[in-house]
Design a protein around this motif. Structure first.
Motif, PDB file in Angstrom:
ATOM      1  N   ARG A  35     -18.493  18.674 -40.775  1.00 32.07           N
ATOM      2  CA  ARG A  35     -17.060  18.507 -40.992  1.00 32.07           C
ATOM      3  C   ARG A  35     -16.294  19.809 -40.767  1.00 32.07           C
ATOM      4  O   ARG A  35     -15.131  19.806 -40.391  1.00 32.07           O
ATOM      5  CB  ARG A  35     -16.793  18.004 -42.414  1.00 32.07           C
ATOM      6  CG  ARG A  35     -17.207  16.550 -42.619  1.00 32.07           C
ATOM      7  CD  ARG A  35     -16.630  16.009 -43.924  1.00 32.07           C
ATOM      8  NE  ARG A  35     -16.972  14.604 -44.085  1.00 32.07           N
ATOM      9  CZ  ARG A  35     -17.959  14.157 -44.835  1.00 32.07           C
ATOM     10  NH1 ARG A  35     -18.725  15.007 -45.479  1.00 32.07           N
ATOM     11  NH2 ARG A  35     -18.198  12.868 -44.958  1.00 32.07           N
ATOM     12  N   VAL A  36     -16.959  20.946 -41.029  1.00 26.21           N
ATOM     13  CA  VAL A  36     -16.273  22.232 -40.970  1.00 26.21           C
ATOM     14  C   VAL A  36     -16.450  22.920 -39.624  1.00 26.21           C
ATOM     15  O   VAL A  36     -15.505  23.458 -39.053  1.00 26.21           O
ATOM     16  CB  VAL A  36     -16.774  23.160 -42.097  1.00 26.21           C
ATOM     17  CG1 VAL A  36     -16.166  24.542 -41.974  1.00 26.21           C
ATOM     18  CG2 VAL A  36     -16.443  22.547 -43.449  1.00 26.21           C
ATOM     19  N   ALA A  37     -17.670  22.925 -39.081  1.00 27.34           N
ATOM     20  CA  ALA A  37     -17.977  23.699 -37.876  1.00 27.34           C
ATOM     21  C   ALA A  37     -17.625  22.911 -36.622  1.00 27.34           C
ATOM     22  O   ALA A  37     -18.074  21.791 -36.463  1.00 27.34           O
ATOM     23  CB  ALA A  37     -19.451  24.072 -37.851  1.00 27.34           C
ATOM     24  N   ASP A  42     -19.177  10.903 -39.916  1.00 32.87           N
ATOM     25  CA  ASP A  42     -18.529  10.905 -38.606  1.00 32.87           C
ATOM     26  C   ASP A  42     -18.052  12.318 -38.293  1.00 32.87           C
ATOM     27  O   ASP A  42     -17.820  13.141 -39.183  1.00 32.87           O
ATOM     28  CB  ASP A  42     -17.329   9.959 -38.598  1.00 32.87           C
ATOM     29  CG  ASP A  42     -17.737   8.496 -38.677  1.00 32.87           C
ATOM     30  OD1 ASP A  42     -18.948   8.232 -38.831  1.00 32.87           O
ATOM     31  OD2 ASP A  42     -16.853   7.633 -38.586  1.00 32.87           O
ATOM     32  N   ILE A  43     -17.899  12.618 -37.003  1.00 31.54           N
ATOM     33  CA  ILE A  43     -17.420  13.930 -36.564  1.00 31.54           C
ATOM     34  C   ILE A  43     -16.127  13.723 -35.802  1.00 31.54           C
ATOM     35  O   ILE A  43     -16.084  12.980 -34.812  1.00 31.54           O
ATOM     36  CB  ILE A  43     -18.449  14.636 -35.670  1.00 31.54           C
ATOM     37  CG1 ILE A  43     -19.827  14.630 -36.344  1.00 31.54           C
ATOM     38  CG2 ILE A  43     -18.017  16.074 -35.390  1.00 31.54           C
ATOM     39  CD1 ILE A  43     -20.936  15.114 -35.442  1.00 31.54           C
ATOM     40  N   ASP A  78     -14.203  16.069 -34.223  1.00 36.48           N
ATOM     41  CA  ASP A  78     -14.039  16.907 -33.019  1.00 36.48           C
ATOM     42  C   ASP A  78     -15.431  17.321 -32.553  1.00 36.48           C
ATOM     43  O   ASP A  78     -15.848  18.460 -32.701  1.00 36.48           O
ATOM     44  CB  ASP A  78     -13.178  18.123 -33.336  1.00 36.48           C
ATOM     45  CG  ASP A  78     -12.812  18.918 -32.080  1.00 36.48           C
ATOM     46  OD1 ASP A  78     -13.011  18.395 -30.961  1.00 36.48           O
ATOM     47  OD2 ASP A  78     -12.336  20.058 -32.213  1.00 36.48           O
ATOM     48  N   ALA A  79     -16.143  16.362 -31.966  1.00 33.81           N
ATOM     49  CA  ALA A  79     -17.541  16.590 -31.596  1.00 33.81           C
ATOM     50  C   ALA A  79     -17.651  17.313 -30.263  1.00 33.81           C
ATOM     51  O   ALA A  79     -16.925  17.015 -29.319  1.00 33.81           O
ATOM     52  CB  ALA A  79     -18.278  15.258 -31.528  1.00 33.81           C
ATOM     53  N   HIS A  80     -18.580  18.245 -30.195  1.00 31.60           N
ATOM     54  CA  HIS A  80     -18.891  18.955 -28.960  1.00 31.60           C
ATOM     55  C   HIS A  80     -20.368  18.739 -28.590  1.00 31.60           C
ATOM     56  O   HIS A  80     -20.682  18.256 -27.521  1.00 31.60           O
ATOM     57  CB  HIS A  80     -18.605  20.450 -29.111  1.00 31.60           C
ATOM     58  CG  HIS A  80     -17.158  20.770 -29.310  1.00 31.60           C
ATOM     59  ND1 HIS A  80     -16.525  20.618 -30.519  1.00 31.60           N
ATOM     60  CD2 HIS A  80     -16.210  21.227 -28.448  1.00 31.60           C
ATOM     61  CE1 HIS A  80     -15.253  20.965 -30.391  1.00 31.60           C
ATOM     62  NE2 HIS A  80     -15.043  21.338 -29.151  1.00 31.60           N
ATOM     63  N   GLY A  81     -21.253  19.124 -29.491  1.00 29.87           N
ATOM     64  CA  GLY A  81     -22.670  18.881 -29.277  1.00 29.87           C
ATOM     65  C   GLY A  81     -23.034  17.450 -29.627  1.00 29.87           C
ATOM     66  O   GLY A  81     -22.250  16.718 -30.241  1.00 29.87           O
ATOM     67  N   ASN A  82     -24.227  17.026 -29.248  1.00 30.62           N
ATOM     68  CA  ASN A  82     -24.679  15.667 -29.503  1.00 30.62           C
ATOM     69  C   ASN A  82     -25.263  15.563 -30.916  1.00 30.62           C
ATOM     70  O   ASN A  82     -26.267  16.214 -31.226  1.00 30.62           O
ATOM     71  CB  ASN A  82     -25.733  15.265 -28.473  1.00 30.62           C
ATOM     72  CG  ASN A  82     -26.039  13.791 -28.501  1.00 30.62           C
ATOM     73  OD1 ASN A  82     -26.034  13.169 -29.549  1.00 30.62           O
ATOM     74  ND2 ASN A  82     -26.329  13.223 -27.336  1.00 30.62           N
ATOM     75  N   PRO A  83     -24.692  14.728 -31.783  1.00 35.31           N
ATOM     76  CA  PRO A  83     -25.158  14.631 -33.173  1.00 35.31           C
ATOM     77  C   PRO A  83     -26.582  14.118 -33.325  1.00 35.31           C
ATOM     78  O   PRO A  83     -27.157  14.265 -34.408  1.00 35.31           O
ATOM     79  CB  PRO A  83     -24.170  13.640 -33.805  1.00 35.31           C
ATOM     80  CG  PRO A  83     -22.975  13.645 -32.922  1.00 35.31           C
ATOM     81  CD  PRO A  83     -23.493  13.900 -31.540  1.00 35.31           C
ATOM     82  N   ARG A 112     -25.234   6.131 -35.814  1.00 31.12           N
ATOM     83  CA  ARG A 112     -25.949   5.154 -36.627  1.00 31.12           C
ATOM     84  C   ARG A 112     -27.444   5.390 -36.391  1.00 31.12           C
ATOM     85  O   ARG A 112     -27.993   4.949 -35.386  1.00 31.12           O
ATOM     86  CB  ARG A 112     -25.541   3.743 -36.238  1.00 31.12           C
ATOM     87  CG  ARG A 112     -24.039   3.486 -36.378  1.00 31.12           C
ATOM     88  CD  ARG A 112     -23.637   2.144 -35.815  1.00 31.12           C
ATOM     89  NE  ARG A 112     -22.197   1.951 -35.877  1.00 31.12           N
ATOM     90  CZ  ARG A 112     -21.560   0.888 -35.386  1.00 31.12           C
ATOM     91  NH1 ARG A 112     -22.260  -0.073 -34.799  1.00 31.12           N
ATOM     92  NH2 ARG A 112     -20.250   0.786 -35.483  1.00 31.12           N
ATOM     93  N   PHE A 113     -28.074   6.065 -37.335  1.00 31.32           N
ATOM     94  CA  PHE A 113     -29.451   6.522 -37.153  1.00 31.32           C
ATOM     95  C   PHE A 113     -30.415   5.575 -37.864  1.00 31.32           C
ATOM     96  O   PHE A 113     -30.504   5.548 -39.080  1.00 31.32           O
ATOM     97  CB  PHE A 113     -29.614   7.949 -37.692  1.00 31.32           C
ATOM     98  CG  PHE A 113     -30.789   8.674 -37.107  1.00 31.32           C
ATOM     99  CD1 PHE A 113     -30.645   9.455 -35.976  1.00 31.32           C
ATOM    100  CD2 PHE A 113     -32.048   8.570 -37.689  1.00 31.32           C
ATOM    101  CE1 PHE A 113     -31.729  10.125 -35.428  1.00 31.32           C
ATOM    102  CE2 PHE A 113     -33.136   9.228 -37.153  1.00 31.32           C
ATOM    103  CZ  PHE A 113     -32.976  10.014 -36.009  1.00 31.32           C
ATOM    104  N   LEU A 114     -31.143   4.788 -37.081  1.00 36.77           N
ATOM    105  CA  LEU A 114     -32.089   3.792 -37.548  1.00 36.77           C
ATOM    106  C   LEU A 114     -31.361   2.676 -38.315  1.00 36.77           C
ATOM    107  O   LEU A 114     -30.141   2.659 -38.397  1.00 36.77           O
ATOM    108  CB  LEU A 114     -33.197   4.433 -38.400  1.00 36.77           C
ATOM    109  CG  LEU A 114     -33.953   5.585 -37.728  1.00 36.77           C
ATOM    110  CD1 LEU A 114     -35.055   6.102 -38.644  1.00 36.77           C
ATOM    111  CD2 LEU A 114     -34.504   5.192 -36.381  1.00 36.77           C
ATOM    112  N   SER A 115     -32.138   1.711 -38.834  1.00 37.88           N
ATOM    113  CA  SER A 115     -31.531   0.540 -39.453  1.00 37.88           C
ATOM    114  C   SER A 115     -32.317   0.125 -40.686  1.00 37.88           C
ATOM    115  O   SER A 115     -33.414   0.644 -40.959  1.00 37.88           O
ATOM    116  CB  SER A 115     -31.495  -0.626 -38.455  1.00 37.88           C
ATOM    117  OG  SER A 115     -32.827  -1.013 -38.077  1.00 37.88           O
TER     118      SER A 115
END
Length: 279
Positions: free
Chosen positions: A24-26, A115-116, A118-123, A103-106
């Motif tokens: 959230r911060v970086a 959620d991000i 302002d995403a730059h890298g792949n979460p 959404r990581f696994l189920s």
């Protein structure tokens, strides 16, 4: 000798909190990793080529939005039942900023991740590492701080970067592979000797949406850096009636032939398809 425990426990709390706060911060994923893996606010070492590839690269720069990236996740183990599942990354853009929802696994394996905006890298990178560290803690009772530190030190000091050709949707592309063995020269290896040869392999390519093609860990005798053609494997699974998220059959859940067989665990996440969400 390491004792692989069979009971399942909830152990991702501290890492999850640090990871959520950092994302959230970086604005850059690399800064998130430093916080989540316990580097604190100061980081005096020069950034290694591996760290640049993984956490200082804008993997989403060439990815269209809105779109959804689907990854195949599979676990092969002789310690406990393996499984196949899915990871989905939903991307939207507003006012020039990429919004990412992972959404990581189920089901009972699902990990709640922030959620991000302002995403730059792949979460998926941090999602996979969070899952990996939580699983190691569950199986061994070891410290999350210890596992974080070993991964961070390996990326900074001993990572190997090499060229890698990948196959995505029937075409070959150039990529790069980052490989680390965080526990190989660990002074505490006697406590976690089953992890001494554990290998992490990150395969990246600017040619694929999201920039990250595959992440894999290998614990056992199958050989470091082995990659799985998950696209083909997933297609075979669908033909055989194996649905994503279901407990896998003997192809991915093997048991030791002898009680003395060493623990063997492989986990692999691979990009399999991309869906354009535009209407």
């Amino acid at each position: 000798m390491i004792r692989i425990q069979q009971q399942r426990g909830r152990s991702a709390g501290p890492l999850h909190a640090a990871w959520a706060w950092a994302l959230r911060v970086a604005p850059v994923l690399f800064m998130a990793l430093l916080v989540a893996l316990g580097a604190g606010t100061a980081y005096a070492q020069p950034v290694s080529p591996a760290e640049v590839l993984l956490f200082e690269t804008n993997h989403l720069a060439r990815t269209r939005a809105p779109s959804a990236l689907f990854y195949d996740f599979r676990k092969v183990s002789n310690v406990e039942a393996g499984f196949t599942d899915t990871v989905e990354l939903d991307l939207t853009k507003e006012d020039g900023h990429m919004h990412a929802r992972l959404r990581f696994l189920s089901g009972e394996r699902k990990r709640e991740l922030p959620d991000i905006d302002d995403a730059h890298g792949n979460p998926v990178l941090l999602g996979f590492l969070e899952h990996d560290i939580a699983e190691m803690k569950r199986l061994t009772g070891g410290s999350t701080t210890y596992f974080r530190k070993r991964i961070r030190m390996a990326l900074a000091n001993t990572a190997q970067v090499s060229k890698q050709t990948i196959s995505f949707q029937g075409k070959s592309y150039d990529g790069q592979a980052v490989r680390i063995q965080p526990y190989l020269d660990d002074p505490l290896h006697a406590r976690f000797e089953a992890y001494v040869h554990k290998t992490y392999t990150f395969i990246l390519s600017d040619a694929v949406p999201g920039g990250v093609y595959q992440i894999a860990t290998t614990l056992g005798t199958s050989g470091p850096g082995r990659t799985i053609n998950a696209t083909a494997d997933a297609a075979k699974g669908v033909q055989a009636g194996v649905q994503p998220g279901a407990l896998a059959d003997g192809r991915v859940a093997k048991r030791p032939e002898k009680a003395s067989d060493p623990p063997s665990i492989e986990e692999t996440l691979t990009l399999v398809r991309v869906t354009d969400q535009k209407r």
